[in-house]
Design a protein around this motif. Structure first.
Motif, PDB file in Angstrom:
ATOM      1  N   GLY A  56      31.567 -10.035  -1.854  1.00 28.28           N
ATOM      2  CA  GLY A  56      32.431 -11.000  -1.211  1.00 28.28           C
ATOM      3  C   GLY A  56      33.852 -10.470  -1.214  1.00 28.28           C
ATOM      4  O   GLY A  56      34.291  -9.858  -2.196  1.00 28.28           O
ATOM      5  N   LEU A 105      25.691  -6.648  -2.798  1.00 24.51           N
ATOM      6  CA  LEU A 105      26.208  -7.908  -2.285  1.00 24.51           C
ATOM      7  C   LEU A 105      27.678  -8.003  -2.675  1.00 24.51           C
ATOM      8  O   LEU A 105      28.018  -7.880  -3.854  1.00 24.51           O
ATOM      9  CB  LEU A 105      25.429  -9.094  -2.857  1.00 24.51           C
ATOM     10  CG  LEU A 105      25.876 -10.489  -2.398  1.00 24.51           C
ATOM     11  CD1 LEU A 105      25.651 -10.656  -0.896  1.00 24.51           C
ATOM     12  CD2 LEU A 105      25.129 -11.572  -3.175  1.00 24.51           C
ATOM     13  N   ILE A 161      31.374 -11.881   3.658  1.00 23.30           N
ATOM     14  CA  ILE A 161      30.296 -11.453   2.767  1.00 23.30           C
ATOM     15  C   ILE A 161      29.630 -10.233   3.389  1.00 23.30           C
ATOM     16  O   ILE A 161      29.350 -10.205   4.590  1.00 23.30           O
ATOM     17  CB  ILE A 161      29.263 -12.571   2.556  1.00 23.30           C
ATOM     18  CG1 ILE A 161      29.911 -13.773   1.863  1.00 23.30           C
ATOM     19  CG2 ILE A 161      28.067 -12.070   1.754  1.00 23.30           C
ATOM     20  CD1 ILE A 161      28.999 -14.994   1.778  1.00 23.30           C
ATOM     21  N   GLU A 162      29.387  -9.234   2.565  1.00 31.57           N
ATOM     22  CA  GLU A 162      28.668  -8.038   2.990  1.00 31.57           C
ATOM     23  C   GLU A 162      27.419  -7.884   2.134  1.00 31.57           C
ATOM     24  O   GLU A 162      27.481  -8.032   0.907  1.00 31.57           O
ATOM     25  CB  GLU A 162      29.544  -6.792   2.835  1.00 31.57           C
ATOM     26  CG  GLU A 162      30.845  -6.857   3.609  1.00 31.57           C
ATOM     27  CD  GLU A 162      31.820  -5.788   3.200  1.00 31.57           C
ATOM     28  OE1 GLU A 162      32.898  -5.710   3.822  1.00 31.57           O
ATOM     29  OE2 GLU A 162      31.524  -5.024   2.251  1.00 31.57           O
ATOM     30  N   ALA A 163      26.309  -7.614   2.778  1.00 31.44           N
ATOM     31  CA  ALA A 163      25.064  -7.436   2.049  1.00 31.44           C
ATOM     32  C   ALA A 163      24.308  -6.242   2.628  1.00 31.44           C
ATOM     33  O   ALA A 163      24.302  -6.034   3.841  1.00 31.44           O
ATOM     34  CB  ALA A 163      24.187  -8.690   2.139  1.00 31.44           C
ATOM     35  N   GLN A 169      38.126 -13.271   5.398  1.00 27.15           N
ATOM     36  CA  GLN A 169      37.207 -13.278   4.265  1.00 27.15           C
ATOM     37  C   GLN A 169      35.789 -13.126   4.775  1.00 27.15           C
ATOM     38  O   GLN A 169      35.493 -13.389   5.947  1.00 27.15           O
ATOM     39  CB  GLN A 169      37.348 -14.581   3.480  1.00 27.15           C
ATOM     40  CG  GLN A 169      37.084 -15.828   4.297  1.00 27.15           C
ATOM     41  CD  GLN A 169      37.390 -17.100   3.540  1.00 27.15           C
ATOM     42  OE1 GLN A 169      37.694 -17.084   2.356  1.00 27.15           O
ATOM     43  NE2 GLN A 169      37.313 -18.242   4.220  1.00 27.15           N
ATOM     44  N   GLY A 191      31.568  -7.984  -6.395  1.00 27.15           N
ATOM     45  CA  GLY A 191      30.224  -7.673  -5.926  1.00 27.15           C
ATOM     46  C   GLY A 191      29.326  -7.165  -7.022  1.00 27.15           C
ATOM     47  O   GLY A 191      29.726  -6.979  -8.177  1.00 27.15           O
ATOM     48  N   GLU A 237      37.981  -8.322  -3.963  1.00 31.02           N
ATOM     49  CA  GLU A 237      36.532  -8.285  -3.742  1.00 31.02           C
ATOM     50  C   GLU A 237      35.813  -8.455  -5.072  1.00 31.02           C
ATOM     51  O   GLU A 237      36.352  -8.164  -6.143  1.00 31.02           O
ATOM     52  CB  GLU A 237      36.106  -6.975  -3.075  1.00 31.02           C
ATOM     53  CG  GLU A 237      36.274  -5.755  -3.955  1.00 31.02           C
ATOM     54  CD  GLU A 237      35.693  -4.488  -3.345  1.00 31.02           C
ATOM     55  OE1 GLU A 237      35.056  -4.568  -2.282  1.00 31.02           O
ATOM     56  OE2 GLU A 237      35.884  -3.410  -3.936  1.00 31.02           O
ATOM     57  N   THR A 277      26.870  -8.644   7.770  1.00 31.61           N
ATOM     58  CA  THR A 277      28.275  -8.991   7.539  1.00 31.61           C
ATOM     59  C   THR A 277      28.562 -10.357   8.134  1.00 31.61           C
ATOM     60  O   THR A 277      28.255 -10.607   9.301  1.00 31.61           O
ATOM     61  CB  THR A 277      29.212  -7.958   8.187  1.00 31.61           C
ATOM     62  OG1 THR A 277      28.873  -6.643   7.743  1.00 31.61           O
ATOM     63  CG2 THR A 277      30.667  -8.258   7.836  1.00 31.61           C
TER      64      THR A 277
END
Length: 744
Positions: free
Chosen positions: A556, A554, A592-594, A590, A542, A540, A615
């Motif tokens: 990844g 943020l 992305i989390e924000a 895989q 971020g 990860e 997500t």
């Protein structure tokens, strides 16, 4: 049992012997601020050996993505369903089941969403699944109503908890012992005869303090059973805590905590869903064939915790624990040998069987109901020694420890046969206990752990390594008589795993931090399994930003599996043997989390808190194979992993005055597959996207009394939560709750 494990057990039972570092006291942040005399606070901060993120400063230093949901956030909506609590955290996936959150299906970063068996679940830092090594998919989850806070760890931070590190760790923090005489009473009533009664009272003296707590939940249920009857549940939960602390003048600060708990549940719940046509016509219907479906559970908890500050730079936390869990889910299993999932998927093909579960008269012995009678225990001792020291300009917080653990799942099941007559089930054959499944699964584990948190200038570097040595045994007894005098087979498996991880955080300034981590994901097989351990390499990267009014993150992530494993459970359904595991080969998950939080009303008379989390997930198999695991079937490279939506979105906004509050939250769950595949999703393998709204209000009548209300599923959406294990399952319809909370 291996020689190494025997030696470790002997050492762990010696006085003051170190025993596992990973989960010494997750409640210690709560205890360090709310449970102890002021003289002990500084000691307990050092004694806390699980990073509980009660402040932004701690989060900024974390080498990995982590989230802490505090008491104030929990009380905004007063959710009693852990599914709704976790919706606000990016990277967490939920598959609802019965609508109340009693048996949640939680995954983190695509780890899988069947009975939490791909994540580590803890209460106050101690493993809480009935058999966390032998059978992690068992049917117990702590009562959300008595939780003070919730912690979620992802990335390399999850290695600290173990044994399952493919996704992350979930830690529930129970009500802390107060620093003075205090208490709370929470009473609520709502739709479908629902009721909540929750209360606790505690006191604190110079050396002794304690707390007692009780919870009662019940509802008639929202489904309509053919012929009438309840479809809800009753739950009782009791916890007692007793604490002794050394005098402020003592040379070494010490603390001893005793925690006892008992939980019982009686739930009229079923695995029998609906056909496509029946769901479209009456989505909350329950067939007559499920009239006797019922699960009864009993859970007991014993925990003894000792904290000691050996010097200004060395501390030791030790926990001895034992849990016992019994359950019997009596439910429809099949009709004349045809599984209920096959009947509901093909009602025309199995027209007679479908008619019988719908209430038409059947032949004798046509319907088979199974006594899924199982008992579990888990026990162990774990400890962590913390050592603080410096090398040049770098400061170190070194953790060293060991966990010695043993657990067991005992299946002693039988089948009863019924006839449907006049819309009611009539017993025609009573099975003898142990004549359907008669087996025991055992696990013995030794976990070693070392982690160092190094602070050097603006850098925080956290290297760590975990070692898991697990002995698994499955003993199959004869089902001819239900006795345990004949052993049919005994399968023994040894698993060894070295799980390294490292994370780094760079503090760019007072408000901005950049972090990255990499660790080995590991999920051990079950007793008697022919599958290899689940393994992955998880990375990860971020950044997080925070001021007084604004917080943002943020991230990844990529989880690269060398072997993804599927497990056959009653909750997944399909024509497989419960407990069997299946190798899924290579896979890549895989995403992305924000997340974003901002208060538009900072320094104003009315607070306007706003929160957003998102997500995006891409989860696909990287190899082709055929499997008898129903959710996979014939898999081609590039197929999407089932039960993982591509899009998840949570947003909330509120208005908060001095004595009142109003909050609105929305949760969007994108469409998802129920069987591996790619391209457009066939209708029979799709769960459509849904947007759900929840509304909450609160009014403080006085400093001690608050009136509150909430409406779950405000727009009364009718939606499907899952197609497993048998047929379509509906989500909770609009539900209204009114309550009061009195604190003293």
């Amino acid at each position: 049992m291996s020689t190494l494990l025997r030696t470790a057990i002997a050492l762990a039972l010696l006085p003051a012997a170190p025993a596992f570092a990973a989960t010494a006291t997750a409640a210690a942040t709560a205890t360090s601020t709310a449970e102890t005399p002021a003289e002990a606070n500084e000691s307990l901060v050092r004694l806390d050996r699980v990073n509980v993120f009660g402040s932004r400063a701690e989060v900024e230093k974390t080498a990995g993505s982590a989230h802490y949901i505090d008491q104030a956030t929990l009380e905004r909506f007063n959710f009693r369903d852990v599914n709704r609590v976790l919706r606000q955290v990016p990277g967490v996936y939920i598959v609802e089941e019965e609508g109340f959150g009693l048996r949640p299906n939680i995954g983190i970063r695509g780890s899988g969403t069947d009975r939490n068996n791909r994540i580590t679940v803890m209460e106050d830092g101690v493993l809480i699944a009935p058999a966390p090594y032998a059978a992690p998919a068992a049917y117990y989850f702590p009562t959300m109503a008595r939780m003070h806070a919730v912690e979620i760890k992802k990335g390399s931070a999850s290695v600290q908890a173990g044994p399952r590190t493919t996704g992350g760790a979930l830690n529930l923090l129970s009500t802390p012992v107060p620093t003075e005489t205090a208490g709370e009473l929470d009473l609520a009533m709502g739709s479908n005869g629902s009721f909540l009664g929750h209360g606790w009272v505690g006191t604190s003296g110079e050396n002794f303090s304690g707390l007692i707590e009780g919870t009662r939940q019940q509802t008639d249920g929202f489904k309509q059973l053919d012929g009438g009857g309840d479809t809800g549940y009753e739950l009782n939960d009791f916890v007692a805590k007793l604490r002794w602390t050394s005098s402020p003048s003592a040379a070494r600060y010490q603390q001893v905590d005793l925690k006892l708990g008992r939980n019982t549940q009686d739930s009229d719940e079923t695995y029998l869903g609906l056909t496509e046509d029946d769901y479209a016509a009456t989505p909350f219907r329950r067939y007559a064939g499920s009239a006797l479906d019922n699960i009864q559970t009993r859970h007991k908890l014993y925990e003894l915790r000792h904290l000691i500050e050996l010097s200004d730079s060395v501390d030791l936390t030790t926990v001895a624990y034992r849990t016992e869990f019994q359950r019997n889910w009596y439910k429809l299993n099949d009709v004349q040998g045809v599984s209920i999932s096959s009947i509901l998927a093909n009602p025309a093909t199995y027209a007679s069987q479908y008619a019988w579960i719908s209430g038409e008269d059947s032949p004798a012995n046509a319907l088979r109901l199974r006594n899924n009678n199982r008992s579990y225990y888990a026990q162990g001792i774990q400890s962590v020694m913390g050592i603080g020291f410096a090398t040049g300009e770098a400061s170190h917080d070194l953790e060293i420890g060991l966990r010695v653990h043993r657990d067991q799942e005992d299946r002693f099941q039988d089948d009863d046969r019924y006839q449907m007559l006049g819309g009611e089930l009539v017993l025609t054959s009573d099975g003898a206990p142990g004549t359907q499944t008669n087996r025991v699964g055992d696990a013995e584990a030794l976990a070693l752990y070392v982690q160092d948190t190094i602070e050097w200038g603006n850098w925080v570097i956290t290297p760590g390594v975990r070692y898991e040595q697990i002995d698994l045994t499955r003993t199959n007894y004869s089902t001819a008589t239900g006795l345990r005098d004949v052993v049919l087979s005994r399968v023994e498996t040894d698993v060894d795993a070295l799980i390294p991880g490292i994370g780094a955080t760079y503090l760019v300034g007072d408000n901005l931090a950049v972090f990255a981590s990499v660790h080995r994901g590991f999920n051990p097989p079950g007793p008697g399994s022919n599958a290899d351990p689940e393994e992955s390499v998880n990375t990860e990267f971020g950044l997080r930003y925070g001021t007084d009014a604004l917080s943002a993150e943020l991230v990844g992530f990529v989880n690269d599996y060398s072997n993804l494993v599927g497990t056959c459970t009653a909750s997944t359904g399909g024509n497989c043997t419960i407990g069997d595991q299946f190798d899924g080969g290579e896979a890549r998950i895989q995403g992305i989390e924000a997340s974003l939080g901002y208060d538009f009303g900072t320094n104003g008379p009315v607070g306007i808190p706003f929160a957003l989390s998102y997500t995006w997930t891409d989860a696909e198999f990287r190899s082709s194979f055929s499997s008898s695991f129903e959710e996979w079937d014939d898999v081609a490279s590039g197929d999407q992993v089932p039960y993982l939506p591509e899009q998840l979105l949570h947003a909330s906004i509120g208005l908060q005055g001095e004595r009142w509050r109003l909050d609105l939250a929305g949760n969007y769950v994108g469409e998802m597959r129920t069987t591996a595949g790619q391209g457009s999703i066939p209708a029979g393998q799709r769960i459509d996207s849904v947007l759900l709204w929840d509304l909450a209000v609160g009014l403080k009548v006085s400093e001690r009394l608050e009136l509150y209300g909430r409406v779950e599923n405000l727009s009364d959406e009718t939606y499907v939560t899952a197609r497993r294990p048998a047929g379509l399952r509906p989500g909770l319809p609009r539900t209204t709750v009114l309550g009061l909370r009195y604190t003293f």
